[in-house]
Write a protein that holds these residues in place. Structure first.
Motif, PDB file in Angstrom:
ATOM      1  N   GLU A  90     -60.689-145.512  18.825  1.00 31.66           N
ATOM      2  CA  GLU A  90     -61.752-146.497  18.705  1.00 31.66           C
ATOM      3  C   GLU A  90     -62.504-146.128  17.436  1.00 31.66           C
ATOM      4  OE1 GLU A  90     -63.909-147.110  22.332  1.00 31.66           O
ATOM      5  OE2 GLU A  90     -62.078-147.932  23.205  1.00 31.66           O
ATOM      6  N   VAL A  92     -65.482-146.610  15.081  1.00 30.92           N
ATOM      7  CA  VAL A  92     -66.843-147.140  15.138  1.00 30.92           C
ATOM      8  C   VAL A  92     -67.490-147.018  13.755  1.00 30.92           C
ATOM      9  CG1 VAL A  92     -69.158-146.774  16.106  1.00 30.92           C
ATOM     10  CG2 VAL A  92     -67.155-146.710  17.605  1.00 30.92           C
ATOM     11  N   ARG A  94     -71.113-147.588  11.750  1.00 35.22           N
ATOM     12  CA  ARG A  94     -72.544-147.687  12.067  1.00 35.22           C
ATOM     13  C   ARG A  94     -73.365-147.855  10.788  1.00 35.22           C
ATOM     14  NH1 ARG A  94     -73.227-145.546  17.320  1.00 35.22           N
ATOM     15  NH2 ARG A  94     -71.486-144.249  18.005  1.00 35.22           N
ATOM     16  N   ALA A  98     -77.923-146.245  16.751  1.00 39.47           N
ATOM     17  CA  ALA A  98     -78.129-146.867  18.069  1.00 39.47           C
ATOM     18  C   ALA A  98     -77.191-146.186  19.052  1.00 39.47           C
ATOM     19  CB  ALA A  98     -77.845-148.373  18.012  1.00 39.47           C
ATOM     20  N   GLY A  99     -77.373-146.490  20.336  1.00 38.09           N
ATOM     21  CA  GLY A  99     -76.433-146.082  21.371  1.00 38.09           C
ATOM     22  C   GLY A  99     -76.164-144.586  21.403  1.00 38.09           C
ATOM     23  N   SER A 100     -74.879-144.251  21.498  1.00 41.12           N
ATOM     24  CA  SER A 100     -74.496-142.846  21.692  1.00 41.12           C
ATOM     25  C   SER A 100     -74.931-141.966  20.517  1.00 41.12           C
ATOM     26  CB  SER A 100     -72.990-142.726  21.928  1.00 41.12           C
ATOM     27  OG  SER A 100     -72.277-143.054  20.771  1.00 41.12           O
ATOM     28  N   TYR A 121     -63.129-142.233  17.886  1.00 39.11           N
ATOM     29  CA  TYR A 121     -63.192-141.816  19.288  1.00 39.11           C
ATOM     30  C   TYR A 121     -61.791-141.949  19.871  1.00 39.11           C
ATOM     31  CZ  TYR A 121     -68.255-142.180  18.796  1.00 39.11           C
ATOM     32  OH  TYR A 121     -69.559-142.013  18.371  1.00 39.11           O
ATOM     33  N   ASP A 129     -63.529-141.509  26.467  1.00 38.87           N
ATOM     34  CA  ASP A 129     -63.494-141.849  25.027  1.00 38.87           C
ATOM     35  C   ASP A 129     -64.270-140.851  24.158  1.00 38.87           C
ATOM     36  OD1 ASP A 129     -62.106-144.086  25.897  1.00 38.87           O
ATOM     37  OD2 ASP A 129     -63.745-145.488  25.540  1.00 38.87           O
ATOM     38  N   ASP A 175     -73.877-151.906  14.465  1.00 36.82           N
ATOM     39  CA  ASP A 175     -72.657-151.085  14.553  1.00 36.82           C
ATOM     40  C   ASP A 175     -71.567-151.910  15.227  1.00 36.82           C
ATOM     41  OD1 ASP A 175     -73.068-150.980  17.354  1.00 36.82           O
ATOM     42  OD2 ASP A 175     -74.064-149.041  17.261  1.00 36.82           O
ATOM     43  N   LYS A 177     -67.162-151.622  16.916  1.00 33.22           N
ATOM     44  CA  LYS A 177     -65.955-150.846  17.214  1.00 33.22           C
ATOM     45  C   LYS A 177     -64.714-151.657  16.835  1.00 33.22           C
ATOM     46  CE  LYS A 177     -63.920-151.269  20.960  1.00 33.22           C
ATOM     47  NZ  LYS A 177     -62.700-151.945  21.490  1.00 33.22           N
ATOM     48  N   ASP A 197     -69.321-158.156  22.572  1.00 33.57           N
ATOM     49  CA  ASP A 197     -68.915-157.035  23.434  1.00 33.57           C
ATOM     50  C   ASP A 197     -68.699-155.763  22.624  1.00 33.57           C
ATOM     51  OD1 ASP A 197     -68.888-158.506  25.765  1.00 33.57           O
ATOM     52  OD2 ASP A 197     -66.758-158.203  26.191  1.00 33.57           O
ATOM     53  N   THR A 198     -68.325-155.918  21.371  1.00 31.39           N
ATOM     54  CA  THR A 198     -67.887-154.753  20.580  1.00 31.39           C
ATOM     55  C   THR A 198     -68.784-154.469  19.377  1.00 31.39           C
ATOM     56  OG1 THR A 198     -66.412-156.060  19.178  1.00 31.39           O
ATOM     57  CG2 THR A 198     -65.471-155.216  21.237  1.00 31.39           C
ATOM     58  N   CYS A 199     -69.833-155.276  19.217  1.00 20.05           N
ATOM     59  CA  CYS A 199     -70.774-155.083  18.095  1.00 20.05           C
ATOM     60  C   CYS A 199     -72.190-154.971  18.647  1.00 20.05           C
ATOM     61  CB  CYS A 199     -70.812-156.302  17.175  1.00 20.05           C
ATOM     62  SG  CYS A 199     -69.268-156.794  16.441  1.00 20.05           S
ATOM     63  N   ARG A 200     -73.057-154.300  17.928  1.00 18.99           N
ATOM     64  CA  ARG A 200     -74.499-154.455  18.170  1.00 18.99           C
ATOM     65  C   ARG A 200     -75.038-155.413  17.115  1.00 18.99           C
ATOM     66  NH1 ARG A 200     -74.340-148.951  20.088  1.00 18.99           N
ATOM     67  NH2 ARG A 200     -74.948-149.031  22.281  1.00 18.99           N
ATOM     68  N   ARG A 220     -75.773-154.003  29.379  1.00 23.00           N
ATOM     69  CA  ARG A 220     -75.885-152.564  29.654  1.00 23.00           C
ATOM     70  C   ARG A 220     -77.272-152.216  30.181  1.00 23.00           C
ATOM     71  NH1 ARG A 220     -73.556-152.121  24.253  1.00 23.00           N
ATOM     72  NH2 ARG A 220     -71.340-151.614  24.382  1.00 23.00           N
TER      73      ARG A 220
HETATM   74  N1  UDP Z   1     -68.125-149.900  21.630  1.00 24.77           N
HETATM   75  C1  UDP Z   1     -67.117-150.673  22.189  1.00 24.77           C
HETATM   76  N2  UDP Z   1     -66.319-150.126  23.162  1.00 24.77           N
HETATM   77  C2  UDP Z   1     -66.461-148.845  23.580  1.00 24.77           C
HETATM   78  C3  UDP Z   1     -67.490-148.062  23.008  1.00 24.77           C
HETATM   79  C4  UDP Z   1     -68.297-148.623  22.041  1.00 24.77           C
HETATM   80  O1  UDP Z   1     -66.937-151.829  21.823  1.00 24.77           O
HETATM   81  O2  UDP Z   1     -65.678-148.405  24.444  1.00 24.77           O
HETATM   82  C5  UDP Z   1     -68.994-150.471  20.598  1.00 24.77           C
HETATM   83  C6  UDP Z   1     -70.407-150.693  21.097  1.00 24.77           C
HETATM   84  O3  UDP Z   1     -70.557-152.009  21.606  1.00 24.77           O
HETATM   85  C7  UDP Z   1     -71.228-150.494  19.840  1.00 24.77           C
HETATM   86  C8  UDP Z   1     -70.416-149.482  19.029  1.00 24.77           C
HETATM   87  O4  UDP Z   1     -69.088-149.551  19.538  1.00 24.77           O
HETATM   88  O5  UDP Z   1     -71.305-151.699  19.114  1.00 24.77           O
HETATM   89  C9  UDP Z   1     -70.941-148.069  19.121  1.00 24.77           C
HETATM   90  O6  UDP Z   1     -71.058-147.717  20.488  1.00 24.77           O
HETATM   91  P1  UDP Z   1     -71.678-146.298  20.906  1.00 24.77           P
HETATM   92  O7  UDP Z   1     -70.779-145.202  20.448  1.00 24.77           O
HETATM   93  O8  UDP Z   1     -73.088-146.239  20.464  1.00 24.77           O
HETATM   94  O9  UDP Z   1     -71.532-146.250  22.461  1.00 24.77           O
HETATM   95  P2  UDP Z   1     -72.370-146.894  23.633  1.00 24.77           P
HETATM   96  O10 UDP Z   1     -73.815-146.759  23.307  1.00 24.77           O
HETATM   97  O11 UDP Z   1     -71.894-148.303  23.691  1.00 24.77           O
HETATM   98  O12 UDP Z   1     -71.943-146.069  24.808  1.00 24.77           O
END
Ligand code: UDP
Length: 244
Positions: A90, A92, A94, A98-100, A121, A129, A175, A177, A197-200, A220
């Motif tokens: 995966e 990513v 950024r 944000a997020g993780s 990832y 992941d 950000d 993925k 689903d895959t972007c912020r 979420r």
């Molecule tokens: N993301 C995704 N699928 C995943 C993990 C992340 O599409 O399995 C996307 C998520 O929506 C965000 C970006 O990747 O736009 C970064 O995600 P992050 O690592 O911050 O993880 P999260 O906070 O979603 O757990």
């Protein structure tokens, strides 16, 4: 028009064979998951929104020279894609923290990242992941050094293209993925989907940190109006592109 055999069912999409072995049909479901599928639900019409959004974004990217698996979109939840073997990474990108990234580093939400981060990832649900290093990618033989270099370059190009496109929609691309695959001729293609689903995605007309969210973070974080946010993203995209 779903047809053929189911070859794969993921959290948000089902892949079916077609009469052409090089082509698969990707069916977009309304199912939504978060936190490695610990949270599950449905977002009304998400499949339609994401299929249409991803179609337009793949077209934007193709026009900017990024090779993708997208072929055409025969139904409002169905996309025909080139069959690829997915590389289990995966990727990513950024532009803002944000997020993780915030959870793992303590960086405040929204901190600009210049140059943007490109992270890898391991696409493996059983392991949650985990974040990889180049050495770990090598140790696991997930991709060659040349493939990683090519993926990084394409991910950066996707970021330049989509950041500019979303800017026209008055949306900040925080950000996202990506997933990549190799077709029968070993060509590297951008695969999977690009969608809320895959972007912020943050609405530039809102300053409130919750009101501005136009992506799966609404699901979420139980913020409500999830489908409305996806519909808003689609509307803004449609304002910038010609019909499919
Ligand atoms: N993301 C995704 N699928 C995943 C993990 C992340 O599409 O399995 C996307 C998520 O929506 C965000 C970006 O990747 O736009 C970064 O995600 P992050 O690592 O911050 O993880 P999260 O906070 O979603 O757990």
């Amino acid at each position: 028009m779903t047809e053929g055999q189911k070859v794969y069912e993921g959290k948000a999409k089902i892949l079916y064979t077609t009469e052409d072995p090089e082509v698969l049909l990707s069916y977009f479901k309304d199912d939504a998951t978060a936190f490695n599928a610990q949270k599950k639900g449905q977002i009304l019409d998400k499949g339609r929104f994401n299929c249409t959004i991803a179609t337009h974004l793949f077209q934007v990217l193709e026009a900017d020279g990024v090779p993708t698996h997208w072929l055409d979109t025969p139904g409002d939840r169905e996309m025909r894609v080139r069959a690829v073997t997915i590389i289990p990474l995966e990727v990513v990108v950024r532009n803002f923290a944000a997020g993780s990234l915030c959870q793992q580093t303590g960086l405040p939400l929204g901190t600009p990242l210049d140059p943007p981060l490109v992270e890898f990832y391991y696409k493996k649900d059983e392991l949650g992941d985990p974040l990889l290093t180049r050495d770990r990618i090598r140790a696991l033989a997930l991709a060659s050094d040349e493939q990683i270099a090519a993926i990084t370059q394409v991910a950066q190009a996707v970021n330049v293209s989509l950041t500019a496109f979303f800017q026209r929609c008055q949306i900040t691309l925080v950000d996202f993925k990506l997933e990549f695959g190799l077709d029968s001729q070993q060509r590297l293609l951008l695969a999977d989907e690009i969608s809320p689903d895959t972007c912020r995605l943050w609405d530039q007309s809102q300053t409130d940190p919750q009101a501005r969210i136009l992506d799966k973070d609404r699901f979420r974080q139980d913020l409500g109006q999830v489908a409305d946010a996806y519909a808003e993203v689609l509307q803004r995209i449609l304002g910038q592109v010609s019909p499919i």
